[in-house]
Design a protein around this motif. Structure first.
Motif, mmCIF file in Angstrom:
data_model
loop_
_atom_site.group_PDB
_atom_site.id
_atom_site.type_symbol
_atom_site.label_atom_id
_atom_site.label_comp_id
_atom_site.label_asym_id
_atom_site.label_seq_id
_atom_site.Cartn_x
_atom_site.Cartn_y
_atom_site.Cartn_z
ATOM 1 N N VAL A 123 2.935 1.926 -12.945
ATOM 2 C CA VAL A 123 2.192 1.794 -11.693
ATOM 3 C C VAL A 123 0.893 2.609 -11.756
ATOM 4 O O VAL A 123 -0.165 2.147 -11.332
ATOM 5 C CB VAL A 123 3.052 2.228 -10.496
ATOM 6 C CG1 VAL A 123 2.248 2.139 -9.203
ATOM 7 C CG2 VAL A 123 4.301 1.349 -10.398
ATOM 8 N N ARG A 124 0.983 3.802 -12.299
ATOM 9 C CA ARG A 124 -0.227 4.600 -12.505
ATOM 10 C C ARG A 124 -1.229 3.838 -13.365
ATOM 11 O O ARG A 124 -2.441 3.814 -13.073
ATOM 12 C CB ARG A 124 0.143 5.928 -13.182
ATOM 13 C CG ARG A 124 -1.024 6.872 -13.426
ATOM 14 C CD ARG A 124 -0.596 8.067 -14.248
ATOM 15 N NE ARG A 124 -1.695 8.990 -14.500
ATOM 16 C CZ ARG A 124 -1.945 10.077 -13.798
ATOM 17 N NH1 ARG A 124 -1.150 10.395 -12.782
ATOM 18 N NH2 ARG A 124 -2.969 10.855 -14.099
ATOM 19 N N GLY A 159 2.959 -4.761 -4.949
ATOM 20 C CA GLY A 159 4.336 -4.582 -5.433
ATOM 21 C C GLY A 159 4.832 -5.814 -6.140
ATOM 22 O O GLY A 159 4.112 -6.424 -6.936
ATOM 23 N N TYR A 160 6.067 -6.207 -5.852
ATOM 24 C CA TYR A 160 6.598 -7.479 -6.365
ATOM 25 C C TYR A 160 7.196 -8.258 -5.205
ATOM 26 O O TYR A 160 7.520 -7.712 -4.153
ATOM 27 C CB TYR A 160 7.630 -7.254 -7.475
ATOM 28 C CG TYR A 160 8.774 -6.318 -7.137
ATOM 29 C CD1 TYR A 160 9.758 -6.694 -6.229
ATOM 30 C CD2 TYR A 160 8.875 -5.074 -7.728
ATOM 31 C CE1 TYR A 160 10.807 -5.850 -5.919
ATOM 32 C CE2 TYR A 160 9.923 -4.215 -7.423
ATOM 33 C CZ TYR A 160 10.888 -4.608 -6.517
ATOM 34 O OH TYR A 160 11.923 -3.767 -6.200
ATOM 35 N N GLY A 161 7.366 -9.569 -5.407
ATOM 36 C CA GLY A 161 7.819 -10.401 -4.302
ATOM 37 C C GLY A 161 6.718 -10.571 -3.270
ATOM 38 O O GLY A 161 5.549 -10.231 -3.492
ATOM 39 N N PHE A 162 7.078 -11.096 -2.104
ATOM 40 C CA PHE A 162 6.142 -11.315 -1.014
ATOM 41 C C PHE A 162 4.833 -11.937 -1.512
ATOM 42 O O PHE A 162 4.837 -13.048 -2.034
ATOM 43 C CB PHE A 162 5.909 -10.018 -0.230
ATOM 44 C CG PHE A 162 7.126 -9.529 0.510
ATOM 45 C CD1 PHE A 162 7.885 -10.381 1.297
ATOM 46 C CD2 PHE A 162 7.536 -8.198 0.414
ATOM 47 C CE1 PHE A 162 9.011 -9.932 1.979
ATOM 48 C CE2 PHE A 162 8.661 -7.741 1.095
ATOM 49 C CZ PHE A 162 9.395 -8.606 1.873
ATOM 50 N N LEU A 163 3.698 -11.226 -1.415
ATOM 51 C CA LEU A 163 2.390 -11.799 -1.736
ATOM 52 C C LEU A 163 1.896 -11.432 -3.131
ATOM 53 O O LEU A 163 0.735 -11.685 -3.463
ATOM 54 C CB LEU A 163 1.358 -11.339 -0.696
ATOM 55 C CG LEU A 163 1.599 -11.850 0.733
ATOM 56 C CD1 LEU A 163 0.703 -11.103 1.707
ATOM 57 C CD2 LEU A 163 1.353 -13.353 0.813
ATOM 58 N N SER A 164 2.762 -10.866 -3.954
ATOM 59 C CA SER A 164 2.306 -10.324 -5.238
ATOM 60 C C SER A 164 1.778 -11.384 -6.191
ATOM 61 O O SER A 164 0.952 -11.083 -7.047
ATOM 62 C CB SER A 164 3.435 -9.541 -5.912
ATOM 63 O OG SER A 164 4.533 -10.392 -6.193
ATOM 64 N N ALA A 195 3.339 7.196 -7.301
ATOM 65 C CA ALA A 195 2.240 7.151 -8.270
ATOM 66 C C ALA A 195 0.923 7.536 -7.603
ATOM 67 O O ALA A 195 0.108 8.274 -8.174
ATOM 68 C CB ALA A 195 2.148 5.757 -8.885
ATOM 69 N N CYS A 196 0.702 7.040 -6.381
ATOM 70 C CA CYS A 196 -0.529 7.375 -5.657
ATOM 71 C C CYS A 196 -0.613 8.870 -5.384
ATOM 72 O O CYS A 196 -1.677 9.487 -5.549
ATOM 73 C CB CYS A 196 -0.586 6.604 -4.340
ATOM 74 S SG CYS A 196 -0.863 4.835 -4.511
ATOM 75 N N ARG A 197 0.502 9.445 -4.977
ATOM 76 C CA ARG A 197 0.496 10.872 -4.641
ATOM 77 C C ARG A 197 0.124 11.720 -5.854
ATOM 78 O O ARG A 197 -0.616 12.695 -5.751
ATOM 79 C CB ARG A 197 1.851 11.271 -4.092
ATOM 80 C CG ARG A 197 1.855 12.586 -3.326
ATOM 81 C CD ARG A 197 3.138 12.728 -2.537
ATOM 82 N NE ARG A 197 3.267 11.678 -1.540
ATOM 83 C CZ ARG A 197 2.898 11.793 -0.277
ATOM 84 N NH1 ARG A 197 2.350 12.921 0.137
ATOM 85 N NH2 ARG A 197 3.066 10.808 0.569
ATOM 86 N N GLU A 198 0.654 11.344 -7.026
ATOM 87 C CA GLU A 198 0.330 12.096 -8.244
ATOM 88 C C GLU A 198 -1.130 11.931 -8.649
ATOM 89 O O GLU A 198 -1.691 12.793 -9.325
ATOM 90 C CB GLU A 198 1.265 11.668 -9.382
ATOM 91 C CG GLU A 198 2.712 12.088 -9.150
ATOM 92 C CD GLU A 198 3.624 11.719 -10.303
ATOM 93 O OE1 GLU A 198 3.110 11.348 -11.386
ATOM 94 O OE2 GLU A 198 4.852 11.803 -10.125
ATOM 95 N N LEU A 199 -1.735 10.835 -8.223
ATOM 96 C CA LEU A 199 -3.152 10.601 -8.514
ATOM 97 C C LEU A 199 -4.060 11.152 -7.415
ATOM 98 O O LEU A 199 -5.290 11.042 -7.513
ATOM 99 C CB LEU A 199 -3.407 9.097 -8.677
ATOM 100 C CG LEU A 199 -2.910 8.452 -9.976
ATOM 101 C CD1 LEU A 199 -2.904 6.932 -9.860
ATOM 102 C CD2 LEU A 199 -3.767 8.895 -11.155
ATOM 103 N N GLY A 200 -3.461 11.704 -6.362
ATOM 104 C CA GLY A 200 -4.257 12.243 -5.262
ATOM 105 C C GLY A 200 -4.831 11.181 -4.352
ATOM 106 O O GLY A 200 -5.862 11.398 -3.700
ATOM 107 N N ILE A 201 -4.172 10.025 -4.269
ATOM 108 C CA ILE A 201 -4.652 8.903 -3.465
ATOM 109 C C ILE A 201 -3.810 8.789 -2.194
ATOM 110 O O ILE A 201 -2.574 8.800 -2.249
ATOM 111 C CB ILE A 201 -4.564 7.586 -4.258
ATOM 112 C CG1 ILE A 201 -5.415 7.658 -5.532
ATOM 113 C CG2 ILE A 201 -4.991 6.400 -3.394
ATOM 114 C CD1 ILE A 201 -5.189 6.490 -6.474
#
Length: 446
Positions: free
Chosen positions: A308-309, A81-86, A20-26
């Motif tokens: 995500v976007r 993301g999900y899990g861990f610190l989300s 998603a980041c790549r498609e947004l140029g991030i």
């Protein structure tokens, strides 16, 4: 819009966010433990930082290391993301305190919904229907007996800070209550550091229905329909569908109106999922997940929208830019969670993947970080791939899933692919006639 996002996660969800980041140029920053040095999310990121040894508490749950990684790489936002610190309200607060943007809800809402008792109280206050139960924490065994006598057996004792089925015990009659209460409190204390428990009426044949929502920072809230997550083993989801074969469009619309109105009143923002039990035509709220869900791809396939976007856009302050009437529910989608487990015993099967072939074709999506030569480590969740299909009808989606499962090859470790093949071939599943107890009986041969 953000310039650089640090992804505080691993595996397929880290890859999902990178795309998603790549498609947004991030630009993206991957963090990883020493066990994940060769992981695909590390290979494909623009930058990577090792944040500790394999145990999650020393790496993916190590807040100072993650914040330091963000500082040294110049990231301006963190996606958990999900899990861990989300769903860690303290982490969200610290991200904000360090001048970064947490891509998710506010710490206030994470904390509110992370406490199941507080979540139920908040939802009741804004008109969301609940499962009958205690008004709050059970003060002791006498309190539990009083509530159980009022709502009737069977009852379910649940950890207030619970999740994943831990700290949950059923009492089917008065004689069972003391043991259920004691065991639930003990499990809750060991798993979550709190022995706070509450009680709900135990429903004997419900479906688990969840509603995906998105809210911007300007008061706009929409929903993307329901997912049926009833196929669970030990409270862990194995297969999800969007929409539910049990829910009619009018019911979806009514539930969506209630949920979005409630979250608008609460001032909620970013992605979230409201979870309900559904029985005898009635929905009852059980909890809310203040994050992206594992099963979000079935909703994306159904509605043709990148969640995500949308999370990233909303966190950057953008308007949603569309209304509820603009969202279409097209066809049917199914997701199978493929785990590195024995398909019969469910014992974890970490090890080297010697060959990997993902299925393809029209309406088939695979979210996975596997590749030939990758070593699946024993330290983390056993999920290794998600297989998602979409088709014009549920029947055709099942046919497509069967074909895709037959194509899927993971060599070198055992996975649950054979179990999913059995499920999609079963007449009960094909009829859509199942509840949250169906899969337990299916895997046990009942």
């Amino acid at each position: 819009m953000f310039r650089k996002i640090l992804i505080a996660n691993r595996g397929e969800i880290a890859l999902r966010i990178q795309r998603a980041c790549r498609e947004l140029g991030i630009a993206t920053v991957a963090v990883h433990s020493t066990a994940d040095a060769e992981a695909m999310h590390v290979r494909l990121a623009d930058e990577s930082v090792c944040i500790g040894p394999p145990p999650a508490k020393d790496s993916y749950l190590n807040i100072p290391s993650i914040l330091s990684a963000a500082a040294i790489t110049g990231a301006d936002a963190i996606h958990p993301g999900y899990g861990f610190l989300s769903e860690n309200a303290g982490f969200a607060d610290m991200v904000d305190a360090h001048g970064l943007t947490f891509i998710g809800p506010t710490a206030e809402h994470i904390g509110m919904m992370g406490d199941k008792i507080a979540a139920k109280a908040a939802m009741a206050a804004v008109g969301v229907p609940l499962v009958p139960g205690s008004d709050g924490e059970l003060a002791g065994l006498d309190s539990a007996r009083s509530v159980a006598a009022h709502i009737g057996y069977p009852v379910l004792i649940k950890a207030a800070a619970g999740g994943g089925g831990r700290g949950m015990k059923v009492a089917r009659e008065t004689a069972d209550l003391e043991d259920a209460f004691t065991l639930a409190r003990g499990e809750a204390r060991a798993a979550f550091g709190s022995d706070s428990v509450y009680m709900e009426k135990y429903l004997d044949r419900p479906r688990h229905i969840e509603l995906q929502i998105m809210a911007d920072n300007h008061g706009h809230v929409v929903h993307f329909g329901e997912r049926d997550c009833s196929l669970q083993r030990r409270h862990q989801k194995l297969l999800e569908e969007a929409g539910s074969p049990a829910i009619k469009p009018a019911q979806r619309d009514a539930l969506g109106e209630t949920a979005t109105a409630a979250l608008r009143k609460l001032g909620y923002r970013n992605a979230g999922t409201l979870e309900f039990l559904y029985q005898d035509g009635q929905f009852a709220f059980i909890e809310m997940n203040t994050r992206l869900q594992v099963e979000h791809p079935v909703t994306e396939m159904l509605c043709d929208i990148d969640l995500v976007r949308e999370q990233i856009r909303v966190a950057a302050g953008s308007l949603l830019g569309y209304e509820q009437r603009d969202i279409n529910f097209d066809g049917h989608a199914i997701e199978c969670r493929i785990t590195a487990e024995d398909p019969v015993t469910f014992m974890p099967t970490p090890g080297r993947v010697t060959a990997f072939h993902a299925p393809g074709g029209l309406g088939v999506r695979v979210d996975s970080a596997l590749y030939a030569g990758y070593f699946v480590p024993p330290f983390y969740d056993s999920l290794v791939a998600k297989l998602i299909v979409h088709a014009p009808t549920r029947s055709r989606a099942i046919d497509r899933m069967r074909r895709a499962l037959d194509e899927f090859a993971v060599v070198g470790i055992k996975t649950t692919i054979p179990l999913h093949q059995r499920i999609v071939d079963d007449a009960g599943f094909q009829a859509g006639d199942y509840t949250i107890h169906w899969l337990e009986d299916f895997v046990s041969g009942g």
